[in-house]
Design an enzyme around this catalytic site. Sequence first.
Site: not given
Length: 550
Positions: A111, A192, A216
């Site tokens: 990420k 996210s 997330s």
Amino acid sequence: MRLNYRAVSAGAISLLLQLQGSLATANGESRLPHLLDATLDELRAGLDAGRFTSVELTKAYIARIHEVNEDLHAITEINPDALDIAAELDRARKSATEPLSPLHGIPVLVKNNIGTADKMNNTAGSTALLGAKLKQDSTVVRRLRKAGAIILGKANLSQWSGSRSLQASNGWSAHGGQTMGAYFPEQDPDGSSSGSAVASSIGLVWASLGTETLGSLCDPAHANNIVGIKPTVGLTSRFLVIPISEHQDSVGPMARTVKDAAYLLQAIAGSDSKDNYTAAAPDTLPDYVGACDKGALKGKRLGIPKGYKTMFPYISADVSFGAFDSALNLLRNAGAEVVKDVEMPGMELMKKTGRTEIVSGADFLTDLPRYLAELETNPNSIYDLSDVRAFTDESSAESSEFDLMQFNMILKRNINNTMPIWWEYYSERLYQSNDLGLIGALRNNTLDAMILPTPIATKIAVQGAPVISVPLGHTGKDTPYHRNEVDTLNDMGPNHPFGFGFAGDYFSEEKLIGMAYALEQLTQVRKTVKPYKRPTTELKDVVASENEEL
């Protein structure tokens, strides 16, 4: 291989034909795993047998990214050194005299808030940090490299892990654009860690790292038909991971199977002197891969909170209570005891007092400058949240479509996590979420885990407890489309995947992995949920191309 059938008896011809077929299979395309569902064991076997190389595997993943990324925006950038790293690892494999790590030569995405000291950016999706360089890798990336993994690139995310705006849609960032799920048109990917989820789901990479503060990682795993493990806060280091909350942030694996997620967790877990929360991690890590046992549900006590279907009404549309209820019989048949109506009074108290945003906002205000102080180069002179707020407001590269409301609220409150008022709020929430919430419920009722639809499981594990999400099914073909709250994407539609969540006590990952694996083996649903958009490049295409060049 050509056989002279006239030189052998009729009875032997059949045997020789079978042998010829076996050799053809051994040398042909069918021995190359299909990348949509390829497991680590399959990739490892192919690499070790010389059926393909890490360079060829990396090329295949890069080609698959190029096929779909213009539409899905799952990847912000590809590591320009990935093929050189793969070639070096191929050479090391050839000369190895001892067994290699399971991850040796395997591409992994991280990420884009997980720091790498290389030619890639570390931005949390913000153009404010484009060009900012770190002096060293984050601890989790350093451990991946030590294990022989190839850092293939950076996965897109909700900008600042969803802490910029109250309007922005999941998976949108100024740096990477709007991530979309691959299971129906304009699918909200959840957030996210949306890019990590989408990329792992459709085989743009073997597996990815995501991060979770409050849903997330496991929420996008649930929405994208993969396994997500949010480890206990302190099991994996957050050093040089762009933070939201030191009290809640956790780095974890996102993969297509429980076993693969366990492999990735095994590689990154453990104490780190640069993150004092990891001092609580086990001195000797459990064997997370070895925990993958089909019989792991036998004798387990699993709890379901009282009133769980109305606990969080705003997420009820994201789950399938019917599929969840049906899965309970599978658990019972596997030897587990399901305890219903477990009391968790802290959940209602948390909603009434509303301290969560204040607690995490104060952490963000305090923790972000600590990360920014580690930068070796900082071309936009970003040193704290005020600088981020000013840059975002003034830069033409940052979208004006989405507001800065969360930034504004955090800055207006101006509460950091060393103030007495913050500690009062934090202690109040800790009591509500632990003693009167998940941890108290587990210990008071002698439970091995709480089980819930994934988006609810992540909301009860607010104070650093672990969660695992396993694919459970998908919505029907007649499910109507539904727009998200900001009317940017469809958060529901036909073929929407959903997951089953296990939430446990601190550092109970070994137990959770075992139970999740056992359920996964009972259901075997991931391969039945087909994405509507996926790349077509396979290893056979790259291997054939390489052979033609030779």
